[in-house]
Design an enzyme around this catalytic site. Sequence first.
Site, PDB file in Angstrom:
ATOM      1  CG  ASN A  34      -1.699   1.214   1.449  1.00 31.82           C
ATOM      2  OD1 ASN A  34      -1.800   2.053   0.551  1.00 31.82           O
ATOM      3  ND2 ASN A  34      -2.279   1.360   2.638  1.00 31.82           N
ATOM      4  CD1 TRP A  35       3.304   0.966  -2.869  1.00 30.63           C
ATOM      5  CD2 TRP A  35       3.458   2.175  -4.749  1.00 30.63           C
ATOM      6  NE1 TRP A  35       3.986   0.215  -3.798  1.00 30.63           N
ATOM      7  CE2 TRP A  35       4.093   0.928  -4.966  1.00 30.63           C
ATOM      8  CE3 TRP A  35       3.429   3.093  -5.802  1.00 30.63           C
ATOM      9  CZ2 TRP A  35       4.697   0.592  -6.171  1.00 30.63           C
ATOM     10  CZ3 TRP A  35       4.025   2.762  -7.022  1.00 30.63           C
ATOM     11  CH2 TRP A  35       4.656   1.522  -7.192  1.00 30.63           C
ATOM     12  CE  LYS A  36       0.063   3.320   4.869  1.00 27.38           C
ATOM     13  NZ  LYS A  36      -0.004   3.475   6.307  1.00 27.38           N
ATOM     14  CG  HIS A  51      -5.857   1.727   5.262  1.00 25.04           C
ATOM     15  ND1 HIS A  51      -5.421   2.678   6.158  1.00 25.04           N
ATOM     16  CD2 HIS A  51      -4.824   0.875   5.066  1.00 25.04           C
ATOM     17  CE1 HIS A  51      -4.164   2.400   6.478  1.00 25.04           C
ATOM     18  NE2 HIS A  51      -3.773   1.313   5.843  1.00 25.04           N
ATOM     19  CD  GLU A  67      -3.020   5.382   6.931  1.00 22.77           C
ATOM     20  OE1 GLU A  67      -3.002   5.432   5.691  1.00 22.77           O
ATOM     21  OE2 GLU A  67      -2.074   4.918   7.597  1.00 22.77           O
ATOM     22  CD  GLU A  96      -3.489  -2.686   7.427  1.00 22.06           C
ATOM     23  OE1 GLU A  96      -2.384  -2.920   6.937  1.00 22.06           O
ATOM     24  OE2 GLU A  96      -4.135  -1.654   7.201  1.00 22.06           O
ATOM     25  N   GLY A 126       2.440   2.205  10.751  1.00 22.24           N
ATOM     26  CA  GLY A 126       3.358   3.331  10.558  1.00 22.24           C
ATOM     27  C   GLY A 126       4.062   3.786  11.821  1.00 22.24           C
ATOM     28  CB  SER A 136       5.428  -1.676  11.883  1.00 17.15           C
ATOM     29  OG  SER A 136       4.935  -0.364  12.100  1.00 17.15           O
ATOM     30  N   GLY A 161       2.853  -1.134   4.325  1.00 21.73           N
ATOM     31  CA  GLY A 161       2.891   0.299   4.030  1.00 21.73           C
ATOM     32  C   GLY A 161       4.315   0.753   3.756  1.00 21.73           C
ATOM     33  N   GLY A 162       4.949   1.298   4.787  1.00 24.68           N
ATOM     34  CA  GLY A 162       6.277   1.887   4.637  1.00 24.68           C
ATOM     35  C   GLY A 162       7.285   1.013   3.907  1.00 24.68           C
TER      36      GLY A 162
HETATM   37  C1  PEP Z   1      -0.837   0.022   6.212  1.00 21.33           C
HETATM   38  O1  PEP Z   1      -1.120   1.189   6.300  1.00 21.33           O
HETATM   39  O2  PEP Z   1      -1.579  -0.740   5.586  1.00 21.33           O
HETATM   40  C2  PEP Z   1       0.402  -0.454   6.865  1.00 21.33           C
HETATM   41  C3  PEP Z   1       0.465  -1.689   7.227  1.00 21.33           C
HETATM   42  O3  PEP Z   1       1.399   0.478   7.057  1.00 21.33           O
HETATM   43  P1  PEP Z   1       2.853   0.218   7.696  1.00 21.33           P
HETATM   44  O4  PEP Z   1       3.385  -1.046   7.097  1.00 21.33           O
HETATM   45  O5  PEP Z   1       3.647   1.419   7.283  1.00 21.33           O
HETATM   46  O6  PEP Z   1       2.661   0.112   9.164  1.00 21.33           O
END
Ligand code: PEP
Length: 251
Positions: A10-12, A96, A98, A168, A174, A214, A235-236
């Site tokens: 997920n590049w957000k 999600h 967010e 999640e 994040g 994470s 994500g990251g």
């Molecule tokens: C996400 O937002 O789906 C996610 C898992 O982010 P991160 O890996 O950066 O925690």
Amino acid sequence: MARKTFIAGNWKMNTNLEEATKLAQDIVAAMGTVTDVDIAICPPYTNLSEVARIVKGSTVKLGAQDVYWEASGAYTGKVSCGMLKSVGVTYVIIGHSEQRQYFGETDETVNKKVKAALAAGLLPIICVGETLDERKSGKMDDVIARQTKGAFTGLSAEDADKCTIAYEPVWAIGTGETATPQQANEAHVFIRSIIKEMLGEAVADAMRIQYGGSMKPGNAKELLAQSDVDGGLIGGAALKADSFFGIVQPA
Ligand code: PEP
């Protein structure tokens, strides 16, 4: 039941066109022929067409980060399932945290989006997960059950089979904090039990449940080794081809 591992990035709200092009090219070069793990990347809307062109012919599939349930019309700023399909999107992330936290996503809107996506032939990745307060106050199971039931309300077993769930925990997204493999697995087992209650054992057994929060090369192996962790929503660590591959590799 052997469930094929599914890793999605997920590049957000990251990557302009040039950055997305480079990242997609690097990902295809590193893992575009992997077949024993399902891989998807979810760039921002603005980069979908270009990334679609890059992943074409590889085993990397394209996903979007959200969708609107109406087919067309006066919904400024929204993107429909048909629009996503027309540029080669296969998966769509729905619900999600967010979106829930900042943009008013509810269990009802998640359900509408899931139904619209399925009707259009898109494969939903449905996100559920508790906040730290909810975990600390013992409400975690209630929250996860409510979100899961909300998302799957009114779905047939056949439709549910096309969905992936991403567990999640909001406190791990994040933040660099990760659920322990045991915490993640417990939540996944619980989510699977809700699916079993709603849709029966066969659907529950086949349902892929990704962990997200994470996940990175250093902790992916242990998380993915758990009985009920069937992949990751990243994500990251999905923003660099080598760290994304570092998660796909142990999978
Ligand atoms: C996400 O937002 O789906 C996610 C898992 O982010 P991160 O890996 O950066 O925690």
